[in-house]
Scaffold this motif. Structure first.
Motif, mmCIF file in Angstrom:
data_model
loop_
_atom_site.group_PDB
_atom_site.id
_atom_site.type_symbol
_atom_site.label_atom_id
_atom_site.label_comp_id
_atom_site.label_asym_id
_atom_site.label_seq_id
_atom_site.Cartn_x
_atom_site.Cartn_y
_atom_site.Cartn_z
ATOM 1 N N VAL A 192 0.849 -1.189 0.000
ATOM 2 C CA VAL A 192 0.000 0.000 0.000
ATOM 3 C C VAL A 192 0.889 1.245 0.000
ATOM 4 O O VAL A 192 1.785 1.369 0.852
ATOM 5 C CB VAL A 192 -0.930 0.013 1.229
ATOM 6 C CG1 VAL A 192 -1.852 1.223 1.190
ATOM 7 C CG2 VAL A 192 -1.747 -1.283 1.290
ATOM 8 N N PHE A 193 0.634 2.134 -0.940
ATOM 9 C CA PHE A 193 1.448 3.332 -1.104
ATOM 10 C C PHE A 193 0.631 4.596 -0.844
ATOM 11 O O PHE A 193 -0.546 4.669 -1.184
ATOM 12 C CB PHE A 193 2.003 3.407 -2.528
ATOM 13 C CG PHE A 193 3.009 2.354 -2.870
ATOM 14 C CD1 PHE A 193 4.360 2.579 -2.686
ATOM 15 C CD2 PHE A 193 2.595 1.123 -3.385
ATOM 16 C CE1 PHE A 193 5.299 1.613 -3.011
ATOM 17 C CE2 PHE A 193 3.522 0.148 -3.712
ATOM 18 C CZ PHE A 193 4.876 0.384 -3.525
ATOM 19 N N GLU A 194 1.299 5.564 -0.263
ATOM 20 C CA GLU A 194 0.791 6.929 -0.213
ATOM 21 C C GLU A 194 1.786 7.771 -0.991
ATOM 22 O O GLU A 194 2.882 8.046 -0.508
ATOM 23 C CB GLU A 194 0.678 7.399 1.233
ATOM 24 C CG GLU A 194 0.048 8.775 1.388
ATOM 25 C CD GLU A 194 -0.121 9.155 2.837
ATOM 26 O OE1 GLU A 194 0.452 10.187 3.230
ATOM 27 O OE2 GLU A 194 -0.814 8.418 3.569
ATOM 28 N N GLY A 195 1.415 8.128 -2.216
ATOM 29 C CA GLY A 195 2.400 8.700 -3.115
ATOM 30 C C GLY A 195 3.466 7.663 -3.419
ATOM 31 O O GLY A 195 3.161 6.514 -3.772
ATOM 32 N N ASN A 196 4.734 8.043 -3.249
ATOM 33 C CA ASN A 196 5.828 7.094 -3.462
ATOM 34 C C ASN A 196 6.224 6.350 -2.203
ATOM 35 O O ASN A 196 7.109 5.507 -2.224
ATOM 36 C CB ASN A 196 7.059 7.831 -4.018
ATOM 37 C CG ASN A 196 6.892 8.223 -5.467
ATOM 38 O OD1 ASN A 196 6.357 7.445 -6.255
ATOM 39 N ND2 ASN A 196 7.340 9.422 -5.823
ATOM 40 N N ARG A 197 5.559 6.660 -1.092
ATOM 41 C CA ARG A 197 5.944 6.080 0.204
ATOM 42 C C ARG A 197 5.136 4.820 0.484
ATOM 43 O O ARG A 197 3.906 4.841 0.441
ATOM 44 C CB ARG A 197 5.732 7.108 1.317
ATOM 45 C CG ARG A 197 6.251 6.685 2.684
ATOM 46 C CD ARG A 197 6.280 7.870 3.629
ATOM 47 N NE ARG A 197 4.934 8.354 3.903
ATOM 48 C CZ ARG A 197 4.197 7.983 4.951
ATOM 49 N NH1 ARG A 197 4.686 7.111 5.833
ATOM 50 N NH2 ARG A 197 3.000 8.478 5.137
#
Length: 220
Positions: A192-197
């Motif tokens: 699971v990503f938030e943006g590239n994080r």
């Protein structure tokens, strides 16, 4: 930052009566049980879509077993299968051989056993993680272009590359005991990503009740 999820789906059981470590060899197809597992995976993702998930992209390794595992999900979700060569199985010196335990006693194989932490018998764990994460990022971004924030992609691949990618995502050493991999047939490892994080790693086994009767060769 937009949220996105990439699901790494391992292929189903392969018809392999001779217990060959088949690696990247062609013409190793799903068994009857493997096809049932592939259908179970399709049901898993269909239920997820019906619950509101935006599964908009499906990619698979070029190997027969991965393409065949992807097919029921493609049919169920109305998606085309994108062939993604970067999620192919790892190379392995023992590819094409059976009875690997007995093979290890032969001196001609010993030079390949000197460094199990790399490992010296095939593609390095770090190289597998690098190519897998390149594919994950590419397909994640493609899914976001199609579906917007919250989009999800399914990538159908192979046990070892998925497992070391998970270990890297969790900050763990890449070397491991192959007998202890938590990456069963048609299991789903979700990044699971938030943006590239990367913000979360999840694991599910849609075919858990089918595993007792399945053949499962580490590295296959």
């Amino acid at each position: 930052m937009p949220l996105a999820t990439v699901h790494l789906l391992r292929h189903g059981e392969v018809h392999n009566p001779d217990k060959v470590l088949y690696g990247r060899l062609p013409e190793f197809h799903l068994s009857d049980l493997g096809r049932t597992m592939a259908q179970r995976a399709a049901e898993h993702f269909t239920a997820r879509r019906d619950a509101g998930a935006k599964i908009v992209l499906l990619a698979a390794s070029p190997l027969d077993r991965a393409q065949e595992t992807a097919a029921p999900t493609a049919a169920a979700l109305g998606l085309e299968i994108v062939t993604e060569p970067r999620i192919i199985e790892a190379t392995n010196h023992f590819e094409g051989l059976s009875r690997i335990g007995s093979q290890l006693k032969r001196p001609r194989h010993w030079p390949y056993l000197v460094n199990p932490l790399r490992p010296s018998w095939g593609e390095s764990y770090s190289a597998q993680v690098e190519r897998m994460m390149e594919a994950v990022r590419t397909q994640r971004d493609a899914a976001l272009e199609i579906g917007g924030p919250g989009a999800e992609a399914v990538l159908v691949g192979h046990q070892l590359p998925i497992w070391v990618t998970r270990r890297a995502a969790e900050g763990k050493p890449l070397w491991h005991d192959p007998r202890r991999r938590e990456c069963t047939l048609t299991s789903v490892t979700s990044l699971v990503f938030e943006g590239n994080r990367l913000v979360d790693v999840r694991y599910e086994e849609p075919s858990a009740d089918l595993l007792a009767g399945a053949a499962n060769i580490p590295g296959a």
